[in-house]
Design a protein around this motif. Structure first.
Motif, PDB file in Angstrom:
ATOM      1  N   ARG A   1       0.812  -1.225   0.000  1.00 11.82           N
ATOM      2  CA  ARG A   1       0.000   0.000   0.000  1.00 11.82           C
ATOM      3  C   ARG A   1       0.843   1.272   0.000  1.00 11.82           C
ATOM      4  O   ARG A   1       0.287   2.378  -0.018  1.00 11.82           O
ATOM      5  CB  ARG A   1      -0.925   0.013   1.217  1.00 11.82           C
ATOM      6  N   ALA A   2       2.151   1.113   0.021  1.00 12.17           N
ATOM      7  CA  ALA A   2       3.019   2.289   0.058  1.00 12.17           C
ATOM      8  C   ALA A   2       2.774   3.199  -1.142  1.00 12.17           C
ATOM      9  O   ALA A   2       2.952   4.413  -1.067  1.00 12.17           O
ATOM     10  CB  ALA A   2       4.476   1.872   0.105  1.00 12.17           C
ATOM     11  N   HIS A   3       2.314   2.616  -2.245  1.00  9.95           N
ATOM     12  CA  HIS A   3       2.115   3.419  -3.459  1.00  9.95           C
ATOM     13  C   HIS A   3       0.675   3.895  -3.594  1.00  9.95           C
ATOM     14  O   HIS A   3       0.337   4.570  -4.568  1.00  9.95           O
ATOM     15  CB  HIS A   3       2.529   2.621  -4.690  1.00  9.95           C
ATOM     16  N   ASP A   4      -0.197   3.535  -2.635  1.00  8.51           N
ATOM     17  CA  ASP A   4      -1.589   3.977  -2.722  1.00  8.51           C
ATOM     18  C   ASP A   4      -1.738   5.330  -2.050  1.00  8.51           C
ATOM     19  O   ASP A   4      -1.979   5.418  -0.850  1.00  8.51           O
ATOM     20  CB  ASP A   4      -2.520   2.979  -2.004  1.00  8.51           C
ATOM     21  N   PHE A   5      -1.568   6.382  -2.803  1.00  6.48           N
ATOM     22  CA  PHE A   5      -1.786   7.701  -2.221  1.00  6.48           C
ATOM     23  C   PHE A   5      -2.306   8.627  -3.302  1.00  6.48           C
ATOM     24  O   PHE A   5      -2.190   8.339  -4.493  1.00  6.48           O
ATOM     25  CB  PHE A   5      -0.497   8.265  -1.608  1.00  6.48           C
ATOM     26  N   LEU A   6      -2.915   9.709  -2.871  1.00  2.52           N
ATOM     27  CA  LEU A   6      -3.454  10.692  -3.806  1.00  2.52           C
ATOM     28  C   LEU A   6      -2.363  11.683  -4.185  1.00  2.52           C
ATOM     29  O   LEU A   6      -1.552  12.067  -3.350  1.00  2.52           O
ATOM     30  CB  LEU A   6      -4.621  11.444  -3.178  1.00  2.52           C
ATOM     31  N   LYS A   7      -2.398  12.081  -5.437  1.00  2.00           N
ATOM     32  CA  LYS A   7      -1.417  13.059  -5.893  1.00  2.00           C
ATOM     33  C   LYS A   7      -1.949  14.463  -5.653  1.00  2.00           C
ATOM     34  O   LYS A   7      -3.151  14.713  -5.781  1.00  2.00           O
ATOM     35  CB  LYS A   7      -1.150  12.869  -7.391  1.00  2.00           C
ATOM     36  N   GLN A   8      -1.046  15.365  -5.355  1.00  2.00           N
ATOM     37  CA  GLN A   8      -1.413  16.769  -5.214  1.00  2.00           C
ATOM     38  C   GLN A   8      -1.893  17.297  -6.565  1.00  2.00           C
ATOM     39  O   GLN A   8      -1.272  17.049  -7.595  1.00  2.00           O
ATOM     40  CB  GLN A   8      -0.190  17.559  -4.755  1.00  2.00           C
ATOM     41  N   LYS A   9      -3.049  17.995  -6.561  1.00  2.00           N
ATOM     42  CA  LYS A   9      -3.514  18.626  -7.797  1.00  2.00           C
ATOM     43  C   LYS A   9      -2.555  19.763  -8.156  1.00  2.00           C
ATOM     44  O   LYS A   9      -2.135  20.528  -7.275  1.00  2.00           O
ATOM     45  CB  LYS A   9      -4.914  19.219  -7.592  1.00  2.00           C
ATOM     46  N   SER A  10      -2.245  19.875  -9.431  1.00  2.00           N
ATOM     47  CA  SER A  10      -1.388  20.983  -9.827  1.00  2.00           C
ATOM     48  C   SER A  10      -2.255  22.226 -10.006  1.00  2.00           C
ATOM     49  O   SER A  10      -3.217  22.219 -10.758  1.00  2.00           O
ATOM     50  CB  SER A  10      -0.668  20.644 -11.129  1.00  2.00           C
ATOM     51  N   MET A  11      -1.946  23.252  -9.256  1.00  3.23           N
ATOM     52  CA  MET A  11      -2.750  24.464  -9.281  1.00  3.23           C
ATOM     53  C   MET A  11      -1.987  25.571 -10.001  1.00  3.23           C
ATOM     54  O   MET A  11      -0.760  25.584 -10.015  1.00  3.23           O
ATOM     55  CB  MET A  11      -3.062  24.929  -7.853  1.00  3.23           C
ATOM     56  N   SER A  12      -2.763  26.494 -10.574  1.00  2.44           N
ATOM     57  CA  SER A  12      -2.145  27.693 -11.114  1.00  2.44           C
ATOM     58  C   SER A  12      -2.522  28.855 -10.197  1.00  2.44           C
ATOM     59  O   SER A  12      -3.310  28.699  -9.282  1.00  2.44           O
ATOM     60  CB  SER A  12      -2.619  27.945 -12.539  1.00  2.44           C
TER      61      SER A  12
END
Lengths: 188, 61
Positions: free
Chosen positions: B17-28
């Motif tokens: 599960r180490a790779h089960d995470f949400l990515k940060q949305k790239s914001m402008s």
């Protein structure tokens, strides 16, 4: 293979879909701007563009073609006397879609569908807003908005508590109805 | 029917599960109010898009 599958079904039967588009096209012609979900806006755009193109050339046949889609006489009249002449010089692309971000509740991507050249009427402090580049105005407004939201929240929380449990089903049903036809009545 | 012979260790589960995470949305950044916003969308803070106010903020849900 997904050949020849051009349009979205939007989770509706064909009659339901036709009725939805009819309503939304009528609202769009009337108000010139509607807020709806992004997929609905994308489906609607070619349809409204086709109507406006009909509106550029006022003839009995074209009027009847338009009436097949939008039934109301006043809207047909507007299409041929106002919208058609307005876009006479423009070779298509009469509308624009502006993305709004996800809706609270079901996180559906929302969008504005409006005619090019639409001037939004912002109610709060119109004189300040028209100025444009003022930096203080939007920040101030944002602060006011958060305050307003903070004030509104306790009221909302208080209301359901007061409401008897018997009222709950009715309340739950009402938002559902809204959710089903989000785009139709929300044009500004 | 085939069944597992051994119990999976905590470490084995957790490593998977180490790779089960949400990515940060790239914001402008909104050029109008300098708040972070989603790219290609109306700024939810000030209601501006492409240099004009397109919607009153209270109307954005």
């Amino acid at each position: 293979m997904r050949h020849g599958m051009a349009n979205r079904k939007l989770g509706r039967t064909s009659a339901h879909r036709a009725a939805l588009f009819r309503n939304q096209l009528a609202s769009l012609i009337d108000k010139e701007r509607i807020i709806t979900t992004l997929p609905k806006a994308k489906e609607l755009r070619p349809q409204i563009e086709r109507l406006v193109t009909l509106g550029k050339n006022d003839s009995l046949h074209n009027r009847r073609q338009a009436e097949r889609v939008v039934g109301e006489d006043t809207l047909i009249a507007k299409l041929f006397t106002t919208l058609g002449p307005r876009f006479n010089e423009r070779p298509g692309g009469y509308t624009r879609i502006i993305k709004l971000g996800a809706r609270r509740g079901d996180a559906a991507e929302m969008a504005i569908l409006e005619f090019v050249g639409y001037e939004p009427k912002i109610e709060e402090a119109p004189a300040e807003e028209k100025g444009g580049g003022k930096k203080a105005a939007p920040k101030k407004e944002a602060a006011e908005e958060t305050e307003a939201a903070a004030e509104a929240k306790p009221k909302k929380k208080a209301a359901p508590k007061k409401a008897a449990s018997a009222k709950k089903p009715a309340k739950a049903a009402a938002p559902k109805k809204k959710a089903r036809t989000p785009g139709t009545k929300r044009g500004q | 029917m085939p069944n597992p012979k051994r119990r999976h260790s905590k470490a084995r589960t957790r490593s998977r599960r180490a790779h089960d995470f949400l990515k940060q949305k790239s914001m402008s950044v909104c050029p109008q109010c300098h708040e972070p916003k989603m790219p290609h969308r109306v700024c939810p803070k000030c209601g501006y898009y492409k240099g004009r106010e397109v919607i009153a903020v209270k109307d954005i849900l």
